[in-house]
Enzyme design. Structure first.
Site, mmCIF file in Angstrom:
data_model
loop_
_atom_site.group_PDB
_atom_site.id
_atom_site.type_symbol
_atom_site.label_atom_id
_atom_site.label_comp_id
_atom_site.label_asym_id
_atom_site.label_seq_id
_atom_site.Cartn_x
_atom_site.Cartn_y
_atom_site.Cartn_z
ATOM 1 N N TYR A 1 -3.947 16.386 1.297
ATOM 2 C CA TYR A 1 -3.987 15.077 1.529
ATOM 3 C C TYR A 1 -3.028 14.264 2.818
ATOM 4 O O TYR A 1 -1.793 14.667 2.036
ATOM 5 C CB TYR A 1 -4.011 14.574 0.095
ATOM 6 C CG TYR A 1 -4.980 13.677 0.126
ATOM 7 C CD1 TYR A 1 -5.365 12.534 1.762
ATOM 8 C CD2 TYR A 1 -5.416 13.037 -1.229
ATOM 9 C CE1 TYR A 1 -6.240 11.017 1.234
ATOM 10 C CE2 TYR A 1 -6.379 11.874 -0.790
ATOM 11 C CZ TYR A 1 -6.629 11.226 0.013
ATOM 12 O OH TYR A 1 -7.323 9.934 -0.271
ATOM 13 N N TRP B 1 -7.873 3.444 -10.453
ATOM 14 C CA TRP B 1 -6.952 3.388 -9.230
ATOM 15 C C TRP B 1 -7.477 2.393 -7.952
ATOM 16 O O TRP B 1 -6.943 1.718 -7.802
ATOM 17 C CB TRP B 1 -6.991 4.520 -8.965
ATOM 18 C CG TRP B 1 -6.510 4.702 -7.304
ATOM 19 C CD1 TRP B 1 -6.176 4.963 -6.339
ATOM 20 C CD2 TRP B 1 -4.508 4.317 -7.246
ATOM 21 N NE1 TRP B 1 -5.203 4.858 -5.556
ATOM 22 C CE2 TRP B 1 -4.765 5.137 -5.975
ATOM 23 C CE3 TRP B 1 -3.763 4.483 -7.750
ATOM 24 C CZ2 TRP B 1 -3.076 4.719 -5.347
ATOM 25 C CZ3 TRP B 1 -2.401 4.430 -7.807
ATOM 26 C CH2 TRP B 1 -2.382 4.606 -5.928
ATOM 27 N N TRP B 2 -9.310 3.013 -8.350
ATOM 28 C CA TRP B 2 -9.614 1.360 -6.854
ATOM 29 C C TRP B 2 -9.272 0.179 -7.266
ATOM 30 O O TRP B 2 -8.933 -0.478 -6.076
ATOM 31 C CB TRP B 2 -11.457 2.092 -7.323
ATOM 32 C CG TRP B 2 -11.537 3.223 -6.274
ATOM 33 C CD1 TRP B 2 -10.566 3.875 -5.084
ATOM 34 C CD2 TRP B 2 -12.977 4.392 -6.503
ATOM 35 N NE1 TRP B 2 -11.963 5.182 -4.714
ATOM 36 C CE2 TRP B 2 -12.400 4.997 -5.319
ATOM 37 C CE3 TRP B 2 -14.055 3.065 -6.717
ATOM 38 C CZ2 TRP B 2 -13.782 6.002 -5.606
ATOM 39 C CZ3 TRP B 2 -15.444 4.126 -6.944
ATOM 40 C CH2 TRP B 2 -15.183 5.634 -6.219
ATOM 41 N N TYR C 1 1.050 -0.765 0.270
ATOM 42 C CA TYR C 1 -0.285 -0.196 0.033
ATOM 43 C C TYR C 1 0.890 1.545 0.005
ATOM 44 O O TYR C 1 0.669 2.165 -0.701
ATOM 45 C CB TYR C 1 -0.847 -0.235 1.384
ATOM 46 C CG TYR C 1 -2.312 0.739 1.180
ATOM 47 C CD1 TYR C 1 -2.902 1.427 0.721
ATOM 48 C CD2 TYR C 1 -1.274 2.322 2.005
ATOM 49 C CE1 TYR C 1 -3.899 2.488 0.703
ATOM 50 C CE2 TYR C 1 -2.287 3.555 1.634
ATOM 51 C CZ TYR C 1 -3.745 3.161 1.266
ATOM 52 O OH TYR C 1 -4.815 4.486 1.279
ATOM 53 N N HIS D 1 1.797 4.042 -3.236
ATOM 54 C CA HIS D 1 0.892 5.686 -3.249
ATOM 55 C C HIS D 1 2.609 6.341 -3.393
ATOM 56 O O HIS D 1 1.846 7.744 -3.342
ATOM 57 C CB HIS D 1 0.844 5.714 -1.826
ATOM 58 C CG HIS D 1 -0.844 5.691 -1.636
ATOM 59 N ND1 HIS D 1 -1.421 4.634 -1.329
ATOM 60 C CD2 HIS D 1 -2.101 6.642 -1.788
ATOM 61 C CE1 HIS D 1 -2.537 4.266 -0.933
ATOM 62 N NE2 HIS D 1 -3.108 5.439 -1.855
#
Length: 104
Positions: free
Chosen positions: A41, A76-77, A18, A22
């Protein structure tokens, strides 16, 4: 500026992947976030249980929510789906948090 905070749920065997994904955020995804107003963010990980805490600021929540309809967000999801709890459309399962305090 509106502040958004959410909890998401990462599979415990996916912490490193993960973070890697990112750190290599696709330029198109980064551009879509900015085009939809996302600033400041950050995502934080609780390594004890896989909870992710996401925080961002947007000038318009409705405009930001439109990102869900973009092809790049859907891509992306799908890319992130194996790593976390997701809904049938591959969007992350989220718990929206209500702000109870903000220090100016």
């Amino acid at each position: 500026m509106e502040r958004i905070a959410q909890i998401m749920f990462l599979h415990t065997n996916a912490f490193d992947e993960y973070q890697k994904r990112h750190s290599e955020l696709w330029p198109e995804m980064k551009a879509a976030l900015k085009e939809h107003g996302a600033t400041n963010y950050s995502i934080f990980l609780n390594q004890d249980n896989g909870e992710l805490f996401a925080y961002l600021e947007v000038p318009d929540v409705e405009k930001y929510n439109e990102i869900a309809n973009t092809d790049i967000c859907k891509k992306w999801w799908a890319y992130m789906e194996p790593l976390m709890s997701t809904n049938p459309d591959n969007s992350p399962v989220t718990v929206d948090l209500n702000e109870v305090f903000h220090l100016d």
